[in-house]
Design a protein around this motif. Structure first.
Motif, PDB file in Angstrom:
ATOM      1  N   THR A 125       0.876  -1.250   0.084  1.00  6.99           N
ATOM      2  CA  THR A 125      -0.004   0.041   0.015  1.00  6.99           C
ATOM      3  C   THR A 125       0.932   1.246  -0.019  1.00  6.99           C
ATOM      4  N   ASP A 126       2.161   1.118   0.827  1.00  7.01           N
ATOM      5  CA  ASP A 126       2.891   2.389   0.830  1.00  7.01           C
ATOM      6  C   ASP A 126       3.544   2.738  -0.533  1.00  7.01           C
ATOM      7  N   ALA A 127       3.635   1.492  -1.503  1.00  8.19           N
ATOM      8  CA  ALA A 127       4.295   1.846  -2.958  1.00  8.19           C
ATOM      9  C   ALA A 127       3.233   2.305  -3.949  1.00  8.19           C
ATOM     10  N   GLY A 128       1.812   2.202  -3.364  1.00  6.28           N
ATOM     11  CA  GLY A 128       0.853   2.681  -4.226  1.00  6.28           C
ATOM     12  C   GLY A 128       0.372   1.709  -4.941  1.00  6.28           C
ATOM     13  N   ALA A 129       0.793   0.352  -4.868  1.00 11.64           N
ATOM     14  CA  ALA A 129       0.261  -0.825  -5.572  1.00 11.64           C
ATOM     15  C   ALA A 129      -0.849  -1.437  -5.496  1.00 11.64           C
ATOM     16  N   ALA A 130      -1.560  -1.108  -4.329  1.00 13.52           N
ATOM     17  CA  ALA A 130      -2.737  -1.652  -3.890  1.00 13.52           C
ATOM     18  C   ALA A 130      -4.012  -0.887  -4.706  1.00 13.52           C
ATOM     19  N   ASP A 131      -5.189  -1.632  -5.256  1.00 11.57           N
ATOM     20  CA  ASP A 131      -6.153  -1.166  -5.767  1.00 11.57           C
ATOM     21  C   ASP A 131      -7.308  -0.865  -4.683  1.00 11.57           C
ATOM     22  N   GLY A 132      -7.499   0.058  -3.885  1.00 15.17           N
ATOM     23  CA  GLY A 132      -8.340   0.345  -2.995  1.00 15.17           C
ATOM     24  C   GLY A 132      -7.846  -0.157  -1.595  1.00 15.17           C
ATOM     25  N   THR A 133      -8.442  -0.286  -0.632  1.00  7.56           N
ATOM     26  CA  THR A 133      -8.026  -0.605   0.815  1.00  7.56           C
ATOM     27  C   THR A 133      -8.309  -1.982   1.103  1.00  7.56           C
ATOM     28  N   PRO A 134      -7.068  -2.642   1.471  1.00 11.79           N
ATOM     29  CA  PRO A 134      -7.013  -3.999   1.988  1.00 11.79           C
ATOM     30  C   PRO A 134      -7.903  -4.299   2.805  1.00 11.79           C
ATOM     31  N   GLU A 135      -8.717  -5.464   2.889  1.00 11.98           N
ATOM     32  CA  GLU A 135      -9.615  -5.703   4.069  1.00 11.98           C
ATOM     33  C   GLU A 135      -9.054  -7.150   4.638  1.00 11.98           C
ATOM     34  N   THR A 136      -9.272  -7.074   6.108  1.00 14.72           N
ATOM     35  CA  THR A 136      -8.971  -8.573   6.855  1.00 14.72           C
ATOM     36  C   THR A 136      -9.864  -9.621   6.226  1.00 14.72           C
ATOM     37  N   PHE A 137      -9.571 -10.744   6.057  1.00 20.71           N
ATOM     38  CA  PHE A 137     -10.459 -11.719   5.628  1.00 20.71           C
ATOM     39  C   PHE A 137     -10.479 -13.131   6.780  1.00 20.71           C
ATOM     40  N   VAL A 138      -9.379 -13.266   7.163  1.00 21.00           N
ATOM     41  CA  VAL A 138      -9.029 -14.155   8.419  1.00 21.00           C
ATOM     42  C   VAL A 138      -8.199 -13.690   9.230  1.00 21.00           C
ATOM     43  N   ARG A 139      -7.969 -14.490  10.282  1.00 23.94           N
ATOM     44  CA  ARG A 139      -6.878 -14.465  11.363  1.00 23.94           C
ATOM     45  C   ARG A 139      -6.267 -15.811  11.618  1.00 23.94           C
ATOM     46  N   ASN A 140      -5.050 -15.719  12.047  1.00 23.90           N
ATOM     47  CA  ASN A 140      -4.305 -17.157  12.321  1.00 23.90           C
ATOM     48  C   ASN A 140      -3.636 -16.940  13.629  1.00 23.90           C
ATOM     49  N   GLN A 141      -3.523 -18.147  14.289  1.00 26.00           N
ATOM     50  CA  GLN A 141      -2.833 -18.341  15.670  1.00 26.00           C
ATOM     51  C   GLN A 141      -1.700 -19.347  15.614  1.00 26.00           C
ATOM     52  N   LEU A 142      -0.722 -19.142  16.404  1.00 27.84           N
ATOM     53  CA  LEU A 142       0.532 -19.799  16.497  1.00 27.84           C
ATOM     54  C   LEU A 142       0.318 -21.010  17.362  1.00 27.84           C
ATOM     55  N   GLU A 143       1.255 -22.177  16.826  1.00 28.17           N
ATOM     56  CA  GLU A 143       1.064 -23.346  17.551  1.00 28.17           C
ATOM     57  C   GLU A 143       2.573 -23.986  17.418  1.00 28.17           C
ATOM     58  N   ILE A 144       2.745 -24.768  18.377  1.00 29.03           N
ATOM     59  CA  ILE A 144       3.959 -25.706  18.569  1.00 29.03           C
ATOM     60  C   ILE A 144       3.880 -26.833  17.710  1.00 29.03           C
ATOM     61  N   ALA A 145       4.717 -27.048  16.706  1.00 27.79           N
ATOM     62  CA  ALA A 145       4.722 -28.405  15.824  1.00 27.79           C
ATOM     63  C   ALA A 145       5.716 -29.101  16.430  1.00 27.79           C
ATOM     64  N   THR A 146       5.441 -30.344  16.867  1.00 26.76           N
ATOM     65  CA  THR A 146       6.816 -31.351  17.425  1.00 26.76           C
ATOM     66  C   THR A 146       6.497 -32.760  16.376  1.00 26.76           C
ATOM     67  N   LEU A 147       7.633 -33.577  16.703  1.00 25.23           N
ATOM     68  CA  LEU A 147       7.588 -34.803  16.112  1.00 25.23           C
ATOM     69  C   LEU A 147       6.183 -35.363  16.544  1.00 25.23           C
ATOM     70  N   PRO A 148       5.860 -36.326  15.528  1.00 28.17           N
ATOM     71  CA  PRO A 148       4.705 -37.104  15.898  1.00 28.17           C
ATOM     72  C   PRO A 148       4.718 -37.906  17.245  1.00 28.17           C
ATOM     73  N   GLY A 149       3.713 -37.742  18.222  1.00 23.94           N
ATOM     74  CA  GLY A 149       3.871 -38.342  19.422  1.00 23.94           C
ATOM     75  C   GLY A 149       4.486 -37.831  20.500  1.00 23.94           C
ATOM     76  N   ASN A 150       5.050 -36.447  20.203  1.00 23.76           N
ATOM     77  CA  ASN A 150       5.599 -35.359  20.994  1.00 23.76           C
ATOM     78  C   ASN A 150       6.744 -36.369  21.952  1.00 23.76           C
ATOM     79  N   PRO A 151       7.715 -36.911  21.363  1.00 22.93           N
ATOM     80  CA  PRO A 151       8.478 -37.635  22.193  1.00 22.93           C
ATOM     81  C   PRO A 151       9.480 -36.782  23.172  1.00 22.93           C
ATOM     82  N   ASP A 152       9.618 -35.410  22.939  1.00 26.15           N
ATOM     83  CA  ASP A 152      10.427 -34.534  23.621  1.00 26.15           C
ATOM     84  C   ASP A 152       9.348 -33.945  24.992  1.00 26.15           C
TER      85      ASP A 152
END
Length: 282
Positions: A125-152
């Motif tokens: 948007t700062d570069a003037g490359a967006a056509d209009g105002t961007p809109e939020t369509f989803v959100r995401n949340q972090l999670e820890i990924a471990t080896l299968p079975g979480n051996p540690d």
């Protein structure tokens, strides 16, 4: 007398025939007029429908630059879009949002940009490359990924500070890396990873290949990986939710199709695909 009667009968018969002929002619004329009218109104309706249909039709190739974490859900939406709009093709470029933003501002051809954070969208948007105002369509949340079975036996973000563990993070300029830093800062923890990866899929792959014991990624990526990894929630992730904005681009080669794809993403059908993938409605 007989001659006169005969003449009268012939006269009446002729009159009846003439009258019947005139009536038939009137009926035929009326039917013809009605048919012409119906045909005309039918043509008008058909033309109107054709006109309104053509204004909604899109075709050609739609080029979408999207955050790596959107790969599975956007690929599914791309297939839906092509099915709904015969003659179209959706091509994707998935990667770190910062790299995609740099490509767009550098002149790379694209119709749509979907970023994993407002900060990386701001580059566009700062570069003037967006056509209009961007809109939020989803959100995401972090999670820890471990080896299968979480051996540690990883149960918290603090457990990742164990020097015996090989932990991978996204680079801090990438949205998932910036979110991980926010979560770590919120908990007052210091973590030195074995590597910083340029997008969330690369970080997750390290765990899938058993080159790392754990990685901080998105819930959506853990879900997409299936039984290749195991997910561990941690409360600090609520401090680092990422908004995902989407926008059409000014230099789009196919702006109408681009806007149609954005409409699909924000529609009930699009939101269903995204939430089933683990994304959160904004």
């Amino acid at each position: 007398m007989t001659s006169t009667v005969r003449r009268d009968r012939r006269t009446r018969r002729t009159a009846r025939v003439a009258g019947a002929g005139a009536a038939a002619l009137l009926v035929l004329t009326a039917c013809s007029s009605s048919d012409d009218s119906d045909a005309g109104s039918g043509s008008s309706a058909s033309a109107s429908a054709s006109g309104s249909g053509s204004s909604d039709q899109v075709s050609g190739t739609v080029t979408v630059f999207a955050a790596a974490s959107l790969k599975e859900s956007f690929t599914e939406l791309g297939e839906q879009f092509e099915k709904a709009h015969p003659g179209t093709e959706v091509t994707f470029s998935f990667g770190g949002s910062d790299s995609l933003a740099a490509s767009i501002t550098g002149g790379a051809p694209a119709d749509v940009f979907a970023s994993a954070s407002p900060k990386t969208m701001k580059i566009v948007t700062d570069a003037g490359a967006a056509d209009g105002t961007p809109e939020t369509f989803v959100r995401n949340q972090l999670e820890i990924a471990t080896l299968p079975g979480n051996p540690d036996k990883v149960a918290s973000l603090k457990d990742l500070t164990d020097s015996e563990l090989k932990v991978v993070l996204c680079a801090e300029e990438v949205p998932c890396g910036a979110a991980a830093k926010t979560a770590l800062d919120a908990s007052g923890l210091k973590l030195t990873p074995v590597s910083y990866e340029q997008d969330v899929k690369a970080a997750l792959t390290k765990v899938e290949l058993k080159e790392a014991d754990a990685a901080v990624v998105y819930k959506t990526d853990v879900r997409a990986a299936g039984d290749k990894v195991e997910g561990v929630d941690f409360p600090e992730s609520s401090e680092a939710l990422n908004d995902y904005p989407i926008t059409g681009l000014k230099d789009a080669q196919n702006p109408d199709a681009g806007q149609a794809f954005i409409s699909l993403v924000r529609s009930a059908e699009g939101q269903k695909v995204l939430t089933e993938a683990g994304f959160i409605k904004p």
